[in-house]
Design an enzyme around this catalytic site. Structure first.
Site, PDB file in Angstrom:
ATOM      1  CE  LYS A 490     -38.015  -5.962  14.666  1.00  0.00           C
ATOM      2  NZ  LYS A 490     -38.425  -7.343  14.588  1.00  0.00           N
ATOM      3  NE  ARG A 588     -41.562 -13.659  15.057  1.00  0.00           N
ATOM      4  CZ  ARG A 588     -40.585 -12.985  14.777  1.00  0.00           C
ATOM      5  NH1 ARG A 588     -39.678 -12.836  15.908  1.00  0.00           N
ATOM      6  NH2 ARG A 588     -40.258 -12.465  13.548  1.00  0.00           N
ATOM      7  CE1 TYR A 716     -27.836  -1.770  48.369  1.00  0.00           C
ATOM      8  CE2 TYR A 716     -27.544  -1.566  46.017  1.00  0.00           C
ATOM      9  CZ  TYR A 716     -27.960  -1.071  47.034  1.00  0.00           C
ATOM     10  OH  TYR A 716     -28.826   0.091  47.196  1.00  0.00           O
ATOM     11  CG  MET A 765     -32.131   1.918  39.986  1.00  0.00           C
ATOM     12  SD  MET A 765     -33.449   2.152  40.975  1.00  0.00           S
ATOM     13  CE  MET A 765     -34.156   0.649  41.714  1.00  0.00           C
TER      14      MET A 765
END
Length: 821
Positions: A490, A588, A716, A765
């Site tokens: 998964k 769950r 930054y 980023m």
């Protein structure tokens, strides 16, 4: 090359086997040990080796593939079911394989070099091949075939057309080397070094050295560095010894070294009372040591020092791995374009064969540089090999393969050179294919690779498929006989890939796969994965898709069950496989204990479904403090599933153990286990000295270097400030790639040229900055974000999360490269 043909009766006598021989005229030239990698069926002998699975269970499939000769150990096996096959019966099939290889070795009188050590064996072997090939026709171990199985298979490749063999040997515990020595019988022995690898298999360093030196007991010449045998009190083997060392008395005393142009190492030493020197095109410590070992070997073999110098300067990097990359036009490209011989071609074709994601398999193959071998004989062997490997198309490159084009019966096209192929590339419409590039280095197939692969973001996540396979086999070794394995793929296989991982798992005969959502299962089905697939988050919107693609839903509450039964009834489908989730404490998803009676009533009142499995999820199987709760979960699961089975009147698969559950809770194995993050080398049950191998390495590179003054800020919001004059490196990874912003400002670290350096300033980023003050760095240098030196578990712990989150968070724009060594 012409391999000696043995009659089946000759082999019977050599390995001292009982037998049922229905065809005594059968001749053997190929040995097989893996039912998934069969070739040369008419002349192959299959050895059923002992392992976790009963290899005799695969004999029917192997027989149907065309093989008619077998060595088996099960005296009760029903050989009468195969009336036209030969069966040789022994007590130990591995020993039989080794006996046969030892006999084969005894037929040859040319020199045999054996190499062992803790590290560097494969590199030294490949470099000696480069250095000695002008004088010798060399047979060498393929890739790193150095085990109890790999060594006999390597020795079996020896023929009369060779004039030198170079065999790599490795051991992991005491008592293994004696058998290898009997197989190899080396005339020249090389010890690369003694290090930490496989220490757990020996009681002491003394025992490890003693065991490794058994390989050289009957050598005429033994080459080694006394540095690695310091403190050893046993006998040094070899009728003659040749020693090498740094700044110490030895036959080759390397006393001077200097780096030239940042890419060459100039070495000077003393040999036979005079000065010798050489230049090698590497500067890292490991490569320099491996090159000195090769230098010593050439001098010990009476090579002229000047010839040694010229050849060492031309050493080429060794890339003992094939890489799978994303290609253009929905293709996958397997790049194995740096070395080429029959053995490595066979290995690469086996890797190609296990890929199912595309409708066609294509091989681009260059001339094979085999000195002194009849080309017609060589390419006839290649053609025969290709016929057995499910290949759809061949593109040959080079004058020799082109002149033998009539030998190839599959779809093919030939070009005189790599440049010729590239000029006509637009005439070769590659689409939805898996393309294997297998070329000798001189043909420069890297140009073809660049033309066929997608140009993507330079930051790369490398996935070591060998390590993943080794981790899988480790967990298999912990299982009781008959226990099945479900592999969790998964979330893009924890960020590591989709069909690339599933293909490997299918090839290794995993019993089940599990995905989170139906779309993931559909992707695997379209990629040729035919294993049973459980969908863990199944709902009514996905039911049509699940049924269409033969996926199997997890059923966790009455709403899902009733809706799925309705869909099945509408389609007149009966006994569709489902997996019942039981809640034993995770809280769950899943049916509670007090809901089981109503669940059974519903199942009894429908023919639409069949319970394929019932399962639950352990909350804290790795956590010692939760052991009482884990034990309670296991007990509760056993009670509930016993009740369900008794009520239904038929058996189903029961599973509750996750990765750490496999490691710590043998009583939780039941009928199947679910292996997840452990495949990727991460298991919290092993806090220290983990037996697992790291699978994923995240790499990037330096874009720019800047020299800054004390007090200048970086990034930054001026969060990073240099306290002293220094250097920063900007690297090509940021939070859009999955490098968490919390790793900024000194929290995160990366590795450059073996040095650990901190992140400085905020993570951006698409990039971030590292403080590389005081270390040797240049633009373009490789940067390890996590891997062997910087464990992903530590990176996760530094920001208070888990490795799962980091792996699954790696952006899809980060290129995945899959490699096999």
């Amino acid at each position: 090359m012409s391999h000696k043909l043995y009659t089946i009766q000759e082999i019977q006598a050599i390995i001292h086997a009982d037998g049922v021989i229905n065809h005594p005229e059968t001749s053997i030239r190929t040995l097989s040990i893996d039912s998934r990698k069969l070739t040369d069926m008419e002349h192959a002998l299959f050895f059923a080796l002992k392992g976790r699975r009963n290899s005799h269970d695969f004999i029917t499939d192997i027989y149907e593939s065309g093989i008619r000769s077998f060595v088996i150990y099960d005296k009760e096996f029903n050989v009468s079911a195969f009336p036209d096959a030969n069966f040789l019966i022994v007590d130990d099939t591995l020993k039989a394989l080794q006996l046969l290889a030892a006999y084969h070795r005894s037929l040859f009188t040319y020199p045999v070099i054996a190499i062992t050590g803790s590290n560097g064996k494969t590199i030294v072997k490949e470099w000696l091949y480069q250095l000695l090939s002008p004088e010798f026709t060399v047979i060498r171990s393929p890739k790193s075939y150095n085990s109890q199985i790999g060594v006999p298979l390597s020795v079996w490749q020896m023929t009369d057309e060779h004039t030198l063999a170079i065999i790599e040997t490795g051991i992991s515990k005491a008592g293994e080397m004696e058998a290898l020595e009997k197989i190899v019988k080396p005339t020249i022995g090389i010890l690369t070094n003694i290090g930490e690898a496989h220490n757990e298999g020996f009681s002491s360093t003394e025992e490890k050295i003693e065991e490794k030196l058994k390989l050289f007991e009957n050598c005429g010449l033994f080459i080694y560095s006394p540095f690695y045998l310091r403190g050893y009190t046993g006998t040094i083997p070899g009728r003659t010894q040749f020693t090498w060392c740094h700044h110490a008395k030895a036959d080759l005393d390397v006393w001077g070294d200097e780096i030239l142009e940042n890419k060459y190492q100039f070495l000077r030493g003393e040999f036979k009372g005079g000065e010798v020197q050489c230049i090698i095109p590497f500067t890292d410590h490991a490569s320099v040591e491996n090159a000195i070992c090769c230098w010593a070997t050439m001098l010990a073999m009476d090579y002229n020092p000047e010839i040694s110098d010229k050849r060492l300067e031309k050493l080429l990097p060794v890339r003992m791995r094939l890489e799978m990359k994303t290609g253009n036009n929905n293709c996958s490209v397997i790049d194995d374009s740096y070395s080429l011989d029959i053995s490595s071609l066979t290995i690469a074709l086996d890797f190609l064969r296990q890929q199912n994601q595309h409708v066609k398999r294509t091989l681009i193959l260059s001339d094979i540089p085999e000195s002194g071998v009849d080309p017609a004989n060589l390419y006839e062997q290649v053609a025969r090999l290709l016929e057995n490997k499910d290949l759809d198309k061949l593109i040959g490159v080079g004058p020799m393969i082109s002149s033998n084009s009539d030998l190839f019966k599959i779809e093919s096209r030939f070009f005189d050179s790599t440049e010729d192929l590239l000029q006509h590339l637009n005439e070769l419409p590659f689409f939805n294919e898996t393309i294997l590039l297998k070329g000798a280095r001189a043909f420069g197939f890297e140009k073809i690779s660049r033309a066929l692969t997608q140009k993507v973001h330079e930051t790369v996540l490398e996935i070591n498929l060998n390590a993943l396979e080794n981790n899988l086999n480790f967990y298999k070794s912990l299982l009781n006989p008959g226990v099945k394995v479900m592999a969790m793929v998964k979330a893009f296989s924890y960020g590591s890939g989709s069909f690339e991982i599933a293909n490997l798992l299918q090839f290794n005969k995993i019993d089940y796969l599990a995905v989170a959502f139906a779309d993931e299962g559909v992707t695997l089905r379209k990629a040729g994965i035919n294993l049973p697939i459980m969908v863990m988050n199944a709902d009514e919107l996905a039911f049509e898709t699940i049924i269409q693609h033969k996926l199997e839903p997890e059923i966790y509450n009455f709403r899902v069950l009733e809706n799925f039964i309705d869909i099945l009834n509408q389609k007149n489908i009966e006994q569709y496989p489902v997996h019942i989730k039981i809640d034993t404490g995770m809280h769950r998803l899943g049916f509670m204990d007090n809901e089981v009676d109503a669940l059974l009533d519903l199942i009894h009142n429908t023919d639409a479904i069949e319970v394929k499995s019932a399962f639950s999820h352990l909350v804290g199987s790795e956590d010692v403090s939760l052991d009482d709760f884990t034990d309670q979960q296991i007990s509760s699961f056993a009670t509930i599933t016993d009740k369900i089975e008794k009520s239904l009147g038929y058996k189903f698969i029961r599973h509750i153990a996750n990765t750490s559950g496999i490691s710590r809770w043998k009583q939780a194995q039941f009928d199947m286990v679910r292996l997840g993050i452990g495949l990727y080398g991460i298991d919290n049950a092993y806090q220290e000295r983990s037996p697992l191998e790291s699978v994923a390495v995240l790499k990037t590179s330096v874009s720019q270097l800047k020299n800054l003054k004390a007090g200048e800020s970086v990034g930054y919001n001026r969060k990073g400030v240099l306290s002293d004059d220094g250097t920063i490196a900007t690297v090509k990874i940021g939070y859009a790639d999955g490098y968490d912003r919390r790793l900024g400002n000194g929290v995160g670290q990366m590795s450059i040229n073996g040095k650990i350096v901190p992140v400085i300033g905020n993570v951006c980023m698409d990039m971030c900055m590292l403080n590389v003050s005081g270390i040797d760095v240049k633009e373009g240098d490789e940067v390890i974000v996590f891997g062997k030196d910087i464990k992903i578990e530590k990176v996760a712990a530094d920001i208070g999360t888990i490795a799962y989150e980091l792996l699954t968070g790696i952006s899809q724009r980060v290129k995945r490269v899959y490699f096999s060594e």
